[in-house]
Design a protein around this motif. Structure first.
Motif, PDB file in Angstrom:
ATOM      1  N   CYS A   8      18.955  -8.906  17.745  1.00  0.00           N
ATOM      2  CA  CYS A   8      18.006  -8.174  16.907  1.00  0.00           C
ATOM      3  C   CYS A   8      17.454  -9.122  15.848  1.00  0.00           C
ATOM      4  N   ILE A   9      16.399  -8.709  15.179  1.00  0.00           N
ATOM      5  CA  ILE A   9      15.717  -9.508  14.171  1.00  0.00           C
ATOM      6  C   ILE A   9      16.043  -8.918  12.804  1.00  0.00           C
ATOM      7  N   ASP A  10      16.437  -9.771  11.855  1.00  0.00           N
ATOM      8  CA  ASP A  10      16.684  -9.298  10.493  1.00  0.00           C
ATOM      9  C   ASP A  10      15.379  -8.836   9.857  1.00  0.00           C
ATOM     10  N   ALA A  11      15.451  -7.748   9.083  1.00  0.00           N
ATOM     11  CA  ALA A  11      14.298  -7.318   8.293  1.00  0.00           C
ATOM     12  C   ALA A  11      13.900  -8.453   7.354  1.00  0.00           C
ATOM     13  N   SER A  12      12.621  -8.671   7.180  1.00  0.00           N
ATOM     14  CA  SER A  12      12.089  -9.742   6.321  1.00  0.00           C
ATOM     15  C   SER A  12      12.220  -9.363   4.848  1.00  0.00           C
ATOM     16  N   PRO A  13      12.233 -10.357   3.938  1.00  0.00           N
ATOM     17  CA  PRO A  13      12.145 -10.018   2.510  1.00  0.00           C
ATOM     18  C   PRO A  13      10.884  -9.179   2.275  1.00  0.00           C
ATOM     19  N   PRO A  59      14.276  -2.128 -15.210  1.00  0.00           N
ATOM     20  CA  PRO A  59      13.623  -1.974 -16.517  1.00  0.00           C
ATOM     21  C   PRO A  59      13.152  -3.351 -16.998  1.00  0.00           C
ATOM     22  N   GLY A  60      11.962  -3.391 -17.597  1.00  0.00           N
ATOM     23  CA  GLY A  60      11.375  -4.665 -18.018  1.00  0.00           C
ATOM     24  C   GLY A  60      10.462  -5.268 -16.965  1.00  0.00           C
ATOM     25  N   TYR A  61      10.389  -4.637 -15.793  1.00  0.00           N
ATOM     26  CA  TYR A  61       9.597  -5.148 -14.671  1.00  0.00           C
ATOM     27  C   TYR A  61       8.780  -4.013 -14.040  1.00  0.00           C
ATOM     28  N   TYR A  62       7.882  -4.389 -13.140  1.00  0.00           N
ATOM     29  CA  TYR A  62       7.156  -3.442 -12.291  1.00  0.00           C
ATOM     30  C   TYR A  62       6.845  -4.120 -10.965  1.00  0.00           C
ATOM     31  N   VAL A  63       6.543  -3.322  -9.930  1.00  0.00           N
ATOM     32  CA  VAL A  63       6.136  -3.828  -8.617  1.00  0.00           C
ATOM     33  C   VAL A  63       4.887  -3.051  -8.224  1.00  0.00           C
ATOM     34  N   ASP A  64       3.742  -3.745  -8.163  1.00  0.00           N
ATOM     35  CA  ASP A  64       2.467  -3.064  -7.920  1.00  0.00           C
ATOM     36  C   ASP A  64       1.858  -3.331  -6.546  1.00  0.00           C
ATOM     37  N   SER A  65       2.682  -3.793  -5.597  1.00  0.00           N
ATOM     38  CA  SER A  65       2.177  -3.997  -4.233  1.00  0.00           C
ATOM     39  C   SER A  65       3.266  -3.628  -3.226  1.00  0.00           C
ATOM     40  N   ASN A  66       2.846  -3.246  -2.050  1.00  0.00           N
ATOM     41  CA  ASN A  66       3.787  -2.941  -0.972  1.00  0.00           C
ATOM     42  C   ASN A  66       4.334  -4.238  -0.384  1.00  0.00           C
ATOM     43  N   ALA A  67       5.504  -4.163   0.226  1.00  0.00           N
ATOM     44  CA  ALA A  67       6.149  -5.293   0.905  1.00  0.00           C
ATOM     45  C   ALA A  67       6.439  -6.453  -0.044  1.00  0.00           C
ATOM     46  N   SER A  68       6.793  -6.136  -1.276  1.00  0.00           N
ATOM     47  CA  SER A  68       7.038  -7.177  -2.262  1.00  0.00           C
ATOM     48  C   SER A  68       8.455  -7.734  -2.148  1.00  0.00           C
ATOM     49  N   ALA A  69       8.544  -9.060  -2.234  1.00  0.00           N
ATOM     50  CA  ALA A  69       9.835  -9.746  -2.245  1.00  0.00           C
ATOM     51  C   ALA A  69      10.250 -10.111  -3.671  1.00  0.00           C
ATOM     52  N   SER A  70       9.454  -9.690  -4.664  1.00  0.00           N
ATOM     53  CA  SER A  70       9.784  -9.972  -6.060  1.00  0.00           C
ATOM     54  C   SER A  70       9.217  -8.877  -6.956  1.00  0.00           C
ATOM     55  N   GLN A  71       9.689  -8.855  -8.190  1.00  0.00           N
ATOM     56  CA  GLN A  71       9.171  -7.921  -9.180  1.00  0.00           C
ATOM     57  C   GLN A  71       8.476  -8.718 -10.282  1.00  0.00           C
ATOM     58  N   THR A  88      10.128  -1.695   7.882  1.00  0.00           N
ATOM     59  CA  THR A  88       9.286  -0.883   7.006  1.00  0.00           C
ATOM     60  C   THR A  88       9.050  -1.627   5.695  1.00  0.00           C
ATOM     61  N   PRO A  89       7.796  -1.700   5.233  1.00  0.00           N
ATOM     62  CA  PRO A  89       7.547  -2.391   3.965  1.00  0.00           C
ATOM     63  C   PRO A  89       8.111  -1.594   2.785  1.00  0.00           C
ATOM     64  N   CYS A  90       8.631  -2.302   1.806  1.00  0.00           N
ATOM     65  CA  CYS A  90       9.051  -1.659   0.559  1.00  0.00           C
ATOM     66  C   CYS A  90       7.792  -1.093  -0.106  1.00  0.00           C
ATOM     67  N   GLY A  91       7.900   0.081  -0.683  1.00  0.00           N
ATOM     68  CA  GLY A  91       6.756   0.744  -1.313  1.00  0.00           C
ATOM     69  C   GLY A  91       6.543   0.297  -2.748  1.00  0.00           C
ATOM     70  N   LEU A  92       5.517   0.843  -3.369  1.00  0.00           N
ATOM     71  CA  LEU A  92       5.220   0.543  -4.769  1.00  0.00           C
ATOM     72  C   LEU A  92       6.423   0.903  -5.632  1.00  0.00           C
ATOM     73  N   GLY A  93       6.715   0.074  -6.602  1.00  0.00           N
ATOM     74  CA  GLY A  93       7.852   0.314  -7.495  1.00  0.00           C
ATOM     75  C   GLY A  93       9.177  -0.151  -6.925  1.00  0.00           C
ATOM     76  N   THR A  94       9.158  -0.701  -5.694  1.00  0.00           N
ATOM     77  CA  THR A  94      10.382  -1.203  -5.059  1.00  0.00           C
ATOM     78  C   THR A  94      10.148  -2.601  -4.509  1.00  0.00           C
ATOM     79  N   ASP A 141      18.932  -2.850   4.512  1.00  0.00           N
ATOM     80  CA  ASP A 141      18.657  -1.491   4.984  1.00  0.00           C
ATOM     81  C   ASP A 141      18.006  -0.614   3.922  1.00  0.00           C
ATOM     82  N   SER A 142      17.650  -1.188   2.770  1.00  0.00           N
ATOM     83  CA  SER A 142      16.967  -0.436   1.718  1.00  0.00           C
ATOM     84  C   SER A 142      16.251  -1.401   0.777  1.00  0.00           C
ATOM     85  N   CYS A 143      15.419  -0.847  -0.074  1.00  0.00           N
ATOM     86  CA  CYS A 143      14.724  -1.635  -1.086  1.00  0.00           C
ATOM     87  C   CYS A 143      15.341  -1.341  -2.447  1.00  0.00           C
TER      88      CYS A 143
END
Length: 180
Positions: A53-58, A92-104, A71-77, A85-87
Motif C-alpha cells: 500500500c502507499i502511505d498517505a502524503s503530508p 492556537p497562535g496559528y491558522y491553516v487557510d488552504s486544503n491539503a496543507s503540510a504546515s500551519q 483525503t486532503p486535510c481541510g481548512l483549519g487542519t 489516519d487523521s489531520c
C-alpha cells in the motif's frame, strides 16, 4: 505441477487455472496466498494487483481500511507526516487557510490567536491597547507592565513612561502626568 500465485495475486479456491489480482484498496505481499489484505488506515492503494500500500502524503490522510484514495486535510487542519489516519487542528497562535496543507501559518507579532482549528488570517487578533505580542505564533497577548504603556492596538512592545509621567497599573493604554 502447480504454480504458486505471485505477489499481488491470490487464489482462495482449489482446482483453479489462474490467480486473482488484488483489488484496489488491497494488497498481497506473499507468494501462494489464499487471500488479499486491506490497506490499513494511513495507507491506500488505487491499483489492482499490488503487493503493498502507499502511505498517505503530508497534507493528506486515510481514515479507513481498504481505501483506494487519500483525503486532503481541510481548512483549519494540517498534517506534516506521511502515513497518517487523521489531520491535526491548527494550534492556537496559528491558522491553516488552504486544503491539503503540510504546515500551519503563524500569526505575526502584534497579533495572537487563542483558538485551535482556525482557517484564515482573520483569526489573528490585534493586541489590545495596553497589551503587546512580541513574537509570532502567540496564543495570547501580554499586558504592559508597571511603568510602561501602549495606546495603539496590534503592537509588539510597550513604551516606557516619559519623564514627568508615570504608569501605576498593568495593561495601561495611557501615562499619567506626575502631580495628578
Amino acid at each position: 505441477s502447480q504454480t504458486p500465485c505471485g505477489l499481488g495475486t491470490y487464489q482462495p479456491s482449489s482446482g483453479q487455472d489462474s490467480c486473482i489480482e488484488a483489488s484496489p484498496g488491497y494488497y498481497v505481499d506473499t507468494n501462494a496466498s489464499t487471500s488479499q489484505t486491506g490497506c490499513s488506515p494511513g495507507t491506500y492503494q488505487p491499483s489492482t494487483g499490488q503487493d503493498s500500500c502507499i502511505d498517505a502524503s503530508p497534507g493528506y490522510y486515510v481514515g479507513s481500511n481498504a481505501s483506494t484514495t487519500e483525503t486532503p486535510c481541510g481548512l483549519g487542519t494540517w498534517q506534516n507526516e506521511s502515513g497518517q489516519d487523521s489531520c491535526k487542528d491548527a494550534d492556537p497562535g496559528y491558522y491553516v487557510d488552504s486544503n491539503a496543507s503540510a504546515s500551519q501559518t503563524p500569526c505575526g507579532s502584534g497579533t495572537y490567536n487563542p483558538n485551535s482549528g482556525s482557517n484564515n488570517s482573520s483569526a489573528c487578533l490585534l493586541a489590545d491597547p495596553g497589551f503587546y505580542v512580541d513574537s509570532s505564533a502567540s496564543p495570547s497577548q501580554t499586558p504592559c507592565g508597571l511603568g510602561t504603556w501602549q495606546n495603539e492596538s496590534g503592537q509588539d512592545s510597550c513604551m516606557d513612561a516619559d519623564p514627568g509621567y508615570y504608569v501605576g497599573s498593568n495593561a495601561s493604554a495611557s501615562q499619567t502626568p506626575c502631580g495628578s
